[in-house]
Design a protein around this motif. Structure first.
Motif, PDB file in Angstrom:
ATOM      1  N   LEU A  28       0.861  -1.184   0.000  1.00 35.54           N
ATOM      2  CA  LEU A  28       0.000   0.000   0.000  1.00 35.54           C
ATOM      3  C   LEU A  28       0.897   1.234   0.000  1.00 35.54           C
ATOM      4  N   ASP A  29       1.867   1.222  -0.886  1.00 34.65           N
ATOM      5  CA  ASP A  29       2.921   2.230  -0.866  1.00 34.65           C
ATOM      6  C   ASP A  29       2.433   3.639  -1.164  1.00 34.65           C
ATOM      7  N   ASN A  30       1.296   3.768  -1.868  1.00 40.54           N
ATOM      8  CA  ASN A  30       0.798   5.097  -2.229  1.00 40.54           C
ATOM      9  C   ASN A  30      -0.392   5.544  -1.392  1.00 40.54           C
ATOM     10  N   LEU A  31      -0.777   4.740  -0.406  1.00 37.00           N
ATOM     11  CA  LEU A  31      -1.923   5.099   0.436  1.00 37.00           C
ATOM     12  C   LEU A  31      -1.580   6.320   1.281  1.00 37.00           C
ATOM     13  N   LYS A  32      -2.398   7.372   1.150  1.00 37.52           N
ATOM     14  CA  LYS A  32      -2.123   8.634   1.838  1.00 37.52           C
ATOM     15  C   LYS A  32      -3.059   8.902   3.010  1.00 37.52           C
ATOM     16  N   THR A  33      -4.326   8.538   2.900  1.00 42.35           N
ATOM     17  CA  THR A  33      -5.286   8.829   3.968  1.00 42.35           C
ATOM     18  C   THR A  33      -6.230   7.662   4.202  1.00 42.35           C
TER      19      THR A  33
END
Length: 199
Positions: A28-33
């Motif tokens: 989930l390397d791009n999960l921001k919120t």
């Protein structure tokens, strides 16, 4: 899930991979919120094959019970938790028991966390009944913990814990805030050099 940037909405991803015993890796390397009541609750609970958890881009977790019990009960393999971009944890019961009962845990990385806010927020977040292997808790940017029972028992029963360093913490606010936040027979050093307000 490598392109996923936002998880939002009530019960979003709740129990999504619960008890997936053979799960070895999460990307989930791009999960921001993560936002929304009960979002990600129990999402990877009892995924006993995981040995590390890293969300490199996650900045904010908010919502009642968001991430509660998300990685709870990993008795053997989980040794490392890294949330290097996480800045805020807000909302009632947010991150409640998120990594509790992870007995093999050695490393916790929260270098940018500034705010824990909300009733019961981060309550028992890294709690263990029988201890783990974490020796140092360093939260270098944390300035504020606020809310009824906020951060209570956050690192409770971490019996190998020796050093706690919160160099920028200035404010503790709320009834019963930080009760039994740190508890362990080997604790030797606690540093809150900027703490000015307890209310």
């Amino acid at each position: 899930l490598s392109s996923l940037e936002h998880i939002s909405g009530s019960y979003a991803c709740s129990y999504m991979c619960y008890h997936c015993d053979n799960l070895r890796e999460i990307n989930l390397d791009n999960l921001k919120t993560i936002t929304g009541n009960y979002a990600c609750e129990y999402m990877f609970n009892r995924c006993w094959g995981l040995d590390s958890v890293t969300f490199p881009s996650l900045t904010d977790i908010s919502g009642e019970y968001a991430c509660a019990f998300m990685f709870e009960y990993h008795p053997h393999n989980l040794t490392s938790v890294s949330l290097p971009s996480l800045k805020t944890i807000t909302g009632m019961f947010t991150c409640y028991s998120m990594f509790s009962e992870c007995y093999s845990l050695e490393n916790i990385n929260l270098p940018k966390l500034t705010t824990i806010s909300g009733d019961y927020t981060a309550y028992m977040m890294f709690y263990t009944n029988n201890g783990n292997n974490v020796k140092t808790v360093d939260l270098p940017e944390l300035t504020t913990i606020s809310g009824i029972h906020a951060a209570n028992c956050m690192f409770y029963n971490n019996n190998n814990l020796e050093t706690v360093n919160l160099p920028k913490l200035t404010t503790l606010s709320g009834d019963y805030v930080c009760v039994s936040m740190f508890n362990g027979a080997n604790l030797k050093s606690i540093s809150f050099p900027q703490l000015t307000t307890i209310e």
